[in-house]
Design an enzyme around this catalytic site. Sequence first.
Site, mmCIF file in Angstrom:
data_model
loop_
_atom_site.group_PDB
_atom_site.id
_atom_site.type_symbol
_atom_site.label_atom_id
_atom_site.label_comp_id
_atom_site.label_asym_id
_atom_site.label_seq_id
_atom_site.Cartn_x
_atom_site.Cartn_y
_atom_site.Cartn_z
ATOM 1 N N LYS A 17 3.009 9.190 8.790
ATOM 2 C CA LYS A 17 1.990 9.005 9.822
ATOM 3 C C LYS A 17 2.379 9.512 11.213
ATOM 4 O O LYS A 17 1.762 10.424 11.733
ATOM 5 C CB LYS A 17 1.553 7.540 9.880
ATOM 6 C CG LYS A 17 0.723 7.170 8.653
ATOM 7 C CD LYS A 17 0.006 5.868 8.795
ATOM 8 C CE LYS A 17 -1.059 5.713 7.740
ATOM 9 N NZ LYS A 17 -0.680 4.956 6.557
ATOM 10 N N ASP A 74 9.194 2.540 1.907
ATOM 11 C CA ASP A 74 8.020 3.272 2.371
ATOM 12 C C ASP A 74 7.865 2.979 3.863
ATOM 13 O O ASP A 74 7.415 1.905 4.261
ATOM 14 C CB ASP A 74 6.784 2.822 1.575
ATOM 15 C CG ASP A 74 5.515 3.550 2.017
ATOM 16 O OD1 ASP A 74 5.482 4.065 3.154
ATOM 17 O OD2 ASP A 74 4.548 3.573 1.231
ATOM 18 N N PHE A 120 0.857 -1.193 0.000
ATOM 19 C CA PHE A 120 0.000 0.000 0.000
ATOM 20 C C PHE A 120 0.884 1.230 0.000
ATOM 21 O O PHE A 120 1.741 1.390 0.864
ATOM 22 C CB PHE A 120 -0.948 0.034 1.209
ATOM 23 C CG PHE A 120 -1.866 1.227 1.158
ATOM 24 C CD1 PHE A 120 -3.026 1.196 0.386
ATOM 25 C CD2 PHE A 120 -1.562 2.397 1.829
ATOM 26 C CE1 PHE A 120 -3.861 2.302 0.292
ATOM 27 C CE2 PHE A 120 -2.394 3.519 1.744
ATOM 28 C CZ PHE A 120 -3.544 3.465 0.969
HETATM 29 C C1 LIG Z 1 -0.882 5.328 5.134
HETATM 30 C C2 LIG Z 1 0.153 4.886 4.156
HETATM 31 C C3 LIG Z 1 0.366 5.594 2.964
HETATM 32 C C4 LIG Z 1 -0.489 6.761 2.525
HETATM 33 O O1 LIG Z 1 -0.425 7.843 3.390
HETATM 34 P P1 LIG Z 1 -1.503 9.044 3.254
HETATM 35 O O2 LIG Z 1 -1.064 10.030 4.283
HETATM 36 O O3 LIG Z 1 -2.847 8.453 3.508
HETATM 37 O O4 LIG Z 1 -1.399 9.566 1.866
HETATM 38 C C5 LIG Z 1 1.397 5.148 2.144
HETATM 39 N N1 LIG Z 1 2.154 4.096 2.472
HETATM 40 C C6 LIG Z 1 1.975 3.405 3.610
HETATM 41 C C7 LIG Z 1 2.871 2.254 3.933
HETATM 42 C C8 LIG Z 1 0.950 3.762 4.491
HETATM 43 O O5 LIG Z 1 0.747 3.040 5.606
#
Ligand SMILES: *Cc1c(COP(=O)(O)O)cnc(C)c1O
Length: 398
Positions: free
Chosen positions: A245, A216, A129
């Site tokens: 986050k 990521d 994701f």
């Molecule tokens: C939450 C998340 C995203 C996206 O972040 P947003 O602030 O919602 O755009 C991307 N990569 C990972 C691994 C995530 O957990």
Amino acid sequence: MTASGLMSTYAPLPVAFERGEGIWLYDTQGNRYLDAFMGIAVCGLGHCHPAVTQAIQKQAAQLVHTSNLFRIPAQETLGQRLTQLSGMESCFFGNSGAEANECAIKLARMFGNQKGVDLPTIIVMEHSFHGRTLATLTATGNRKVQAGFEPLVRGFSRAPYNDLEAVRTIARNNPSVVAVWIEPIQGEGGIHIPGDDYLPGLRALCDELDLLLILDEIQTGNGRTGKYFAYQHYGILPDVVTTAKGLGNGLPIGACLAAGKAAALFKPGNHGSTFGGNPLACTTALAVLDTIEKSRLAERADHLGKLLMTIFSTELKGSEYIAEVRGKGLMIGIETTEPCGELTRLALEAGLLINVTSGNVIRLLPALTMTDDEAKLLADSVVKIIKAWAADERSRPR
Ligand SMILES: *Cc1c(COP(=O)(O)O)cnc(C)c1O
């Protein structure tokens, strides 16, 4: 017009909170809830941490925004702090995870195009994701996120997660590959933790073939897994890492960090953001970093994670409804043998906030600031709700 006046992008549970403190949230009726999810790993320091509240209040009264047409001292300080913490060399600030990832994608493309590669391609993983913008949803390994938004963006190739050979084969046979992009632990995909040799193996492969290793760490970063970044468990450095986050404890901020051949790819005009890295967001993130360091919250996450895992392993052992309990630090997944989406509603009714991802993985992302007693209470509450759900399942005709 819809009843709420909003686009129907979410299906919220029937509750609204008006106040938070530490691991607790209070709804508009005055009921108290134990939060084991922290706004999807965002409020790692707990709700309304005093140091963060104070930083926001002070900065909001002083200066909120100026734009990147001028120097922003708090942004420079935050950039220095994050590069030191990560072992990276340069930093770009946006306002979300997806934006941090867009920056990483643009770096990979710039890197490839400067090398003269036709159609620079990034290897991404199944069940990954990376966000909801067009490029990041294309990179995401979940058809539900993509369906209806075709045409998708070109320049991505997919491999199974935790399969070094698969990445090696794609990279060796496709000269357009310029980068490998993974989450060190998959979050939305169901808390998947790779083998210990996987990240070092990818690092070696990227070095051998002159590819960028992009991580990521939007969910795994900021102390959550027991180190500031999850790759620090494996003794490697990526070329690019993104986080968001937990960085602002609820104030929107995202960062893309780069090192080595990726550190100086952008020149003025290549990338930008109106809001990104403004004084309010950066001052808040600095207060978050101070707190993580002073209170040694990464070590706490490691300790609390072990405490929770011990309770779950003992209490849930032998249950026919539990397939596996896995986690690192305070990123924990409890996989059930049946779909368990209804658990979020059952838990809510019992005053507990949890999340279910991938249909059958209970995902816990609690606060790094919990006391041991709070962690035990959280674990007991989760065990109780799972046992109640399992008993209910058993009485249901199959
Ligand atoms: C939450 C998340 C995203 C996206 O972040 P947003 O602030 O919602 O755009 C991307 N990569 C990972 C691994 C995530 O957990």
